[in-house]
Motif scaffolding. Structure first.
Motif, PDB file in Angstrom:
ATOM      1  N   ARG A 162       0.847  -1.205   0.000  1.00 45.73           N
ATOM      2  CA  ARG A 162       0.000   0.000   0.000  1.00 45.73           C
ATOM      3  C   ARG A 162       0.882   1.254   0.000  1.00 45.73           C
ATOM      4  NH1 ARG A 162      -5.640   0.944   1.720  1.00 45.73           N
ATOM      5  NH2 ARG A 162      -5.858  -1.306   1.717  1.00 45.73           N
ATOM      6  N   LYS A 166       1.172   4.268  -2.746  1.00 48.16           N
ATOM      7  CA  LYS A 166       1.054   5.688  -2.374  1.00 48.16           C
ATOM      8  C   LYS A 166       2.257   6.478  -2.893  1.00 48.16           C
ATOM      9  CE  LYS A 166      -1.981   5.178   1.551  1.00 48.16           C
ATOM     10  NZ  LYS A 166      -2.258   5.384   2.952  1.00 48.16           N
ATOM     11  N   GLU A 178      -2.084  14.381  -2.166  1.00 45.31           N
ATOM     12  CA  GLU A 178      -2.453  15.013  -0.881  1.00 45.31           C
ATOM     13  C   GLU A 178      -3.970  15.140  -0.758  1.00 45.31           C
ATOM     14  OE1 GLU A 178      -0.308  17.709   1.479  1.00 45.31           O
ATOM     15  OE2 GLU A 178       0.773  18.423  -0.290  1.00 45.31           O
ATOM     16  N   VAL A 179      -4.610  15.450  -1.885  1.00 50.90           N
ATOM     17  CA  VAL A 179      -6.066  15.636  -1.880  1.00 50.90           C
ATOM     18  C   VAL A 179      -6.793  14.354  -1.466  1.00 50.90           C
ATOM     19  CG1 VAL A 179      -7.992  15.839  -3.504  1.00 50.90           C
ATOM     20  CG2 VAL A 179      -6.237  17.593  -3.473  1.00 50.90           C
ATOM     21  N   VAL A 180      -6.202  13.179  -1.795  1.00 51.98           N
ATOM     22  CA  VAL A 180      -6.859  11.930  -1.404  1.00 51.98           C
ATOM     23  C   VAL A 180      -6.363  11.418  -0.049  1.00 51.98           C
ATOM     24  CG1 VAL A 180      -7.344  11.251  -3.784  1.00 51.98           C
ATOM     25  CG2 VAL A 180      -5.267  10.420  -2.689  1.00 51.98           C
ATOM     26  N   GLY A 181      -5.612  12.251   0.663  1.00 50.30           N
ATOM     27  CA  GLY A 181      -5.235  11.907   2.046  1.00 50.30           C
ATOM     28  C   GLY A 181      -3.880  11.255   2.204  1.00 50.30           C
ATOM     29  N   ILE A 182      -3.058  11.279   1.142  1.00 51.69           N
ATOM     30  CA  ILE A 182      -1.713  10.705   1.269  1.00 51.69           C
ATOM     31  C   ILE A 182      -0.789  11.768   1.879  1.00 51.69           C
ATOM     32  CG2 ILE A 182       0.270   9.809  -0.023  1.00 51.69           C
ATOM     33  CD1 ILE A 182      -1.754   8.688  -2.073  1.00 51.69           C
TER      34      ILE A 182
ATOM     35  N   ALA B  52      -9.903  22.950  -0.109  1.00 53.98           N
ATOM     36  CA  ALA B  52      -9.177  21.668  -0.048  1.00 53.98           C
ATOM     37  C   ALA B  52      -7.752  21.812   0.475  1.00 53.98           C
ATOM     38  CB  ALA B  52      -9.151  21.041  -1.435  1.00 53.98           C
ATOM     39  N   LEU B  54      -5.261  23.479  -1.381  1.00 51.71           N
ATOM     40  CA  LEU B  54      -4.299  23.616  -2.478  1.00 51.71           C
ATOM     41  C   LEU B  54      -3.988  25.080  -2.789  1.00 51.71           C
ATOM     42  CD1 LEU B  54      -5.602  20.858  -4.941  1.00 51.71           C
ATOM     43  CD2 LEU B  54      -3.703  20.724  -3.348  1.00 51.71           C
ATOM     44  N   THR B  74      -3.275  19.804   3.462  1.00 45.93           N
ATOM     45  CA  THR B  74      -4.253  19.239   2.523  1.00 45.93           C
ATOM     46  C   THR B  74      -4.641  17.806   2.892  1.00 45.93           C
ATOM     47  OG1 THR B  74      -3.272  20.595   0.807  1.00 45.93           O
ATOM     48  CG2 THR B  74      -4.670  18.804   0.071  1.00 45.93           C
ATOM     49  N   PHE B  75      -3.631  16.961   3.165  1.00 45.32           N
ATOM     50  CA  PHE B  75      -3.959  15.546   3.420  1.00 45.32           C
ATOM     51  C   PHE B  75      -4.731  15.378   4.727  1.00 45.32           C
ATOM     52  CE2 PHE B  75      -1.132  13.953   6.773  1.00 45.32           C
ATOM     53  CZ  PHE B  75      -0.145  14.928   6.840  1.00 45.32           C
ATOM     54  N   ARG B  76      -4.513  16.299   5.676  1.00 45.51           N
ATOM     55  CA  ARG B  76      -5.260  16.203   6.938  1.00 45.51           C
ATOM     56  C   ARG B  76      -6.726  16.611   6.721  1.00 45.51           C
ATOM     57  NH1 ARG B  76      -2.006  14.657  10.778  1.00 45.51           N
ATOM     58  NH2 ARG B  76       0.171  15.332  10.776  1.00 45.51           N
ATOM     59  N   ALA B  78      -8.332  16.040   3.975  1.00 47.38           N
ATOM     60  CA  ALA B  78      -8.924  14.858   3.328  1.00 47.38           C
ATOM     61  C   ALA B  78      -9.265  13.812   4.382  1.00 47.38           C
ATOM     62  CB  ALA B  78      -7.955  14.290   2.296  1.00 47.38           C
ATOM     63  N   ARG B  79      -8.333  13.613   5.306  1.00 46.89           N
ATOM     64  CA  ARG B  79      -8.569  12.604   6.345  1.00 46.89           C
ATOM     65  C   ARG B  79      -9.677  13.019   7.315  1.00 46.89           C
ATOM     66  NH1 ARG B  79      -2.640  10.254   8.010  1.00 46.89           N
ATOM     67  NH2 ARG B  79      -2.237   9.196   6.047  1.00 46.89           N
ATOM     68  N   TYR B  84     -12.317  15.704  -2.639  1.00 51.52           N
ATOM     69  CA  TYR B  84     -12.219  16.734  -3.663  1.00 51.52           C
ATOM     70  C   TYR B  84     -12.043  16.073  -5.031  1.00 51.52           C
ATOM     71  CZ  TYR B  84     -10.547  21.076  -5.937  1.00 51.52           C
ATOM     72  OH  TYR B  84     -10.401  22.164  -6.760  1.00 51.52           O
ATOM     73  N   GLU B  86     -11.116  16.977  -8.402  1.00 48.52           N
ATOM     74  CA  GLU B  86     -10.519  18.121  -9.102  1.00 48.52           C
ATOM     75  C   GLU B  86     -10.944  18.154 -10.568  1.00 48.52           C
ATOM     76  OE1 GLU B  86      -6.109  18.661  -7.809  1.00 48.52           O
ATOM     77  OE2 GLU B  86      -6.627  16.572  -7.554  1.00 48.52           O
ATOM     78  N   VAL B 103      -5.275   3.457  -2.706  1.00 51.09           N
ATOM     79  CA  VAL B 103      -4.393   4.491  -2.133  1.00 51.09           C
ATOM     80  C   VAL B 103      -5.193   5.591  -1.429  1.00 51.09           C
ATOM     81  CG1 VAL B 103      -2.454   4.161  -3.707  1.00 51.09           C
ATOM     82  CG2 VAL B 103      -4.214   5.811  -4.301  1.00 51.09           C
ATOM     83  N   SER B 104      -6.473   5.696  -1.778  1.00 47.43           N
ATOM     84  CA  SER B 104      -7.291   6.765  -1.193  1.00 47.43           C
ATOM     85  C   SER B 104      -8.123   6.278  -0.011  1.00 47.43           C
ATOM     86  CB  SER B 104      -8.250   7.326  -2.245  1.00 47.43           C
ATOM     87  OG  SER B 104      -7.639   7.422  -3.482  1.00 47.43           O
ATOM     88  N   GLN B 105      -8.265   4.964   0.092  1.00 47.25           N
ATOM     89  CA  GLN B 105      -9.192   4.405   1.087  1.00 47.25           C
ATOM     90  C   GLN B 105      -8.778   4.783   2.514  1.00 47.25           C
ATOM     91  OE1 GLN B 105      -9.182   0.131   1.362  1.00 47.25           O
ATOM     92  NE2 GLN B 105     -11.356   0.052   1.816  1.00 47.25           N
ATOM     93  N   ARG B 144     -12.794   7.577  -5.916  1.00 47.85           N
ATOM     94  CA  ARG B 144     -11.655   7.831  -5.025  1.00 47.85           C
ATOM     95  C   ARG B 144     -12.049   8.773  -3.894  1.00 47.85           C
ATOM     96  NH1 ARG B 144      -6.850   9.799  -8.588  1.00 47.85           N
ATOM     97  NH2 ARG B 144      -7.837  11.757  -8.034  1.00 47.85           N
ATOM     98  N   THR B 148     -12.780   7.777   0.705  1.00 48.37           N
ATOM     99  CA  THR B 148     -12.162   8.461   1.848  1.00 48.37           C
ATOM    100  C   THR B 148     -13.196   8.641   2.966  1.00 48.37           C
ATOM    101  OG1 THR B 148     -12.676  10.631   0.929  1.00 48.37           O
ATOM    102  CG2 THR B 148     -10.516   9.743   0.396  1.00 48.37           C
TER     103      THR B 148
END
Lengths: 290, 265
Positions: A162, A166, A178-182, B52, B54, B74-76, B78-79, B84, B86, B103-105, B144, B148
């Motif tokens: 995983r 990523k 980053e937008v998808v939480g990575i 978001a 960005l 940004t990633f926080r 999303a979490r 988003y 785009e 990767v997004s789950q 995707r 999340t």
């Protein structure tokens, strides 16, 4: 000559690994890292300074690798923090500046050939076996095994885990990742730190053959870039092959007296030939697209 | 009183140090579709990017489920539950459909829900996203966002460059997302299509909100929309609500009412 070529494989395995580190840094964080070998040399010289003071080799190796990882991670964090939105060439220029700075600091701290080079431990110097008149030293097998192991491990990490997926996502679209939480900055710094530690280990492996001069070891970046170019900054297997070929070429050149003194030119020749070859194809494509 | 899933209060957003969005206050309720309209250059995408993470939020507060998020990375965000979608179908092209989702789950995000919503993707789960059609790629990007486990999904111009049939198919999905209790914030070039799918609308002009109200107030009223978009006098020849605005070809920024056949990629 065969003996020289076999000996060249020791360096070849190391060159392959250095090339892999360049390719990985480029693929995963989109930076051509000119400071990579200077950082690795810093770690290697920290290790050898500790062994000179009577430390156990393995303990010193761990401290050296951690130091290189830390230094590389710090450089990575600085690039992520201040240069994330800049173009690749700007980031590359920053690493060139860092290379110059680290080389100067390294020479000052650890000295060069003129001020007394360090003697690196060579635990793999003994021959493993002899075929006819050809002696195969342990270092060849260790170097090749290390190169193969790292190539396979990185390949598996990127495709089967995983975190590898990523990292691939991060290399392809950093802001979308980053937008998808990575956690892109954290992963990028991790890549920098890992590459720093591997580079240090490779430099420790090739240093007994190349000598304990800080300038010469940090200058391995030109070889690493030549090897990365063989793999077009993308293919791991081609980069591995490129490193081995370059090591053999270097070994061959060292066995011929008349060209031995030009041995250091081999990486530049490889870069020139590859640039010419690729530009030739572009010229061909352009001519036929008219 | 219900806490809005997303609430913006006096938000200003910069793009490359240039102030683009000024003092925007709006909110999005859970289970509803909030539409943001405006001419090209009005600042819709910059506003989304600001929410978001960005683009730099210069001033104001952005709350996600009551918690301020404008200072989070940004990633926080999303979490924390902000999905988003785009512009321009941003799939990870070298990863397969399934890998794009994996990767997004996060949290309670379920791949099964995505495959149920988009059976097309189920059949292509092992195909690299780069080989998918435009519509399928947009489904991957929507999926995707869904894995999340979002509270809010921002969707920016998902119809861009897609065939009308695909756009309609995707628009039904927007309603399904809202029916799952997700607050959907939708930017869309086809104004009346978005107004038909939406509950509440905001119109942006020059980085500020010039209209906030129910979508029903704007639905089919091209003249009012045009005035809100450009601030000038109304169109002399108002177009029918089901067709394109006359003169739309001459003024590409004009509100467009529905996907036309010429929109095919």
């Amino acid at each position: 000559m065969v003996n020289s070529v076999i000996a060249g494989l020791t360096s070849g395995g190391g060159y392959a690994l250095l090339g892999l580190c360049v390719v990985l840094t480029y693929r995963l964080v989109a930076v051509v890292n000119f400071a990579m070998t200077a950082v690795g040399a810093m770690g290697a010289f920290i290790m050898v300074s500790l062994t000179d003071k009577g430390w156990n080799v393995w303990a010193a190796l761990v401290v050296g690798a951690l130091s290189a990882a830390l230094l590389s991670g710090l450089l990575g964090a600085a690039l992520v923090r201040w240069f994330a939105g800049h173009r690749e060439r700007t980031k590359a220029a920053v690493t060139v500046a860092l290379f110059v700075a680290l080389s100067a600091i390294g020479l000052r701290l650890f000295g060069g050939n003129s001020t007394g080079a360090h003697r690196f431990p060579n635990p793999f110097g003994d021959p493993v076996f002899t075929v006819g008149s050809v002696v195969v030293p342990q270092s060849v097998l260790v170097s090749l095994a290390f190169a193969l192991l790292i190539t396979l491990a990185v390949g598996l990490l990127l495709t089967r885990t995983r975190i590898g997926l990523k990292l691939q996502a991060l290399s392809e679209r950093p802001s979308t990742a980053e937008v998808v939480g990575i956690p892109a900055p954290r992963l990028a710094v991790g890549v920098w730190a890992g590459v720093g530690a591997i580079t240090m280990l490779v430099i420790v492996l090739v240093a007994p053959r190349l000598g304990g001069d800080f300038g010469a070891l940090s200058g391995l970046i030109s070889t690493a870039l030549a090897v990365a170019m063989v793999g077009a900054f993308r293919s791991l297997p081609l980069t591995l092959a490129g490193g081995l070929i370059l090591g053999c070429l270097e070994g061959m050149s060292s066995s011929v007296d008349s060209i031995q003194k030009y041995q250091g030119v081999v990486p530049f020749l490889v870069i020139l030939v590859l640039l010419w070859w690729r530009s030739r194809r572009e010229v061909w494509d352009t001519a036929h697209s008219r | 009183m219900t806490v809005p899933a997303l609430a913006l209060e006096g938000v200003g957003v910069d793009r490359a140090e240039v102030p683009v969005i000024h003092d925007v206050t709006l909110d999005a309720a859970p289970g509803a579709v909030t539409v943001i309209l405006g001419a090209n250059g009005a600042g819709k995408t910059t506003l989304m990017d600001g929410i978001a993470g960005l683009a730099k939020v210069r001033s104001g507060t952005i709350r996600l489920d009551g918690t301020p998020i404008e200072k989070l990375a940004t990633f926080r965000r999303a979490r924390a539950g902000l999905g988003y979608v785009e512009q321009a179908r941003t799939t990870f092209r070298t990863l397969t459909v399934e890998q794009n989702l994996l990767v997004s789950q996060s949290g309670d995000g379920d791949l099964g829900t995505v495959y149920k919503l988009f059976p097309e993707l189920d059949k292509r789960r092992n195909l690299q996203a780069g080989y998918l059609s435009g519509g399928e790629q947009q489904m991957v990007v929507l999926g995707r966002a869904l894995v999340t486990a979002p509270k809010v999904v921002l969707i920016d111009e998902m119809s861009l460059g897609l065939a009308p049939l695909v756009v309609r198919r995707l628009m039904t999905t927007v309603g399904e997302l809202a029916s799952m209790g997700i607050a959907v914030v939708l930017i869309e070039q086809f104004a009346n299509l978005a107004l038909a799918a939406g509950d509440h609308a905001h119109v942006l002009r020059k980085g500020g909100v010039v209209f906030s109200g129910p979508c029903s107030e704007l639905r089919g009223d091209d003249e009012r929309l045009h005035r809100l978009y450009f601030g000038g006098p109304p169109l002399t020849t108002p177009g029918p609500s089901t067709g394109p605005v006359p003169g739309g070809g001459a003024t590409p920024d004009a509100p467009r009412n529905g996907p036309q056949e010429s929109e095919r990629p």
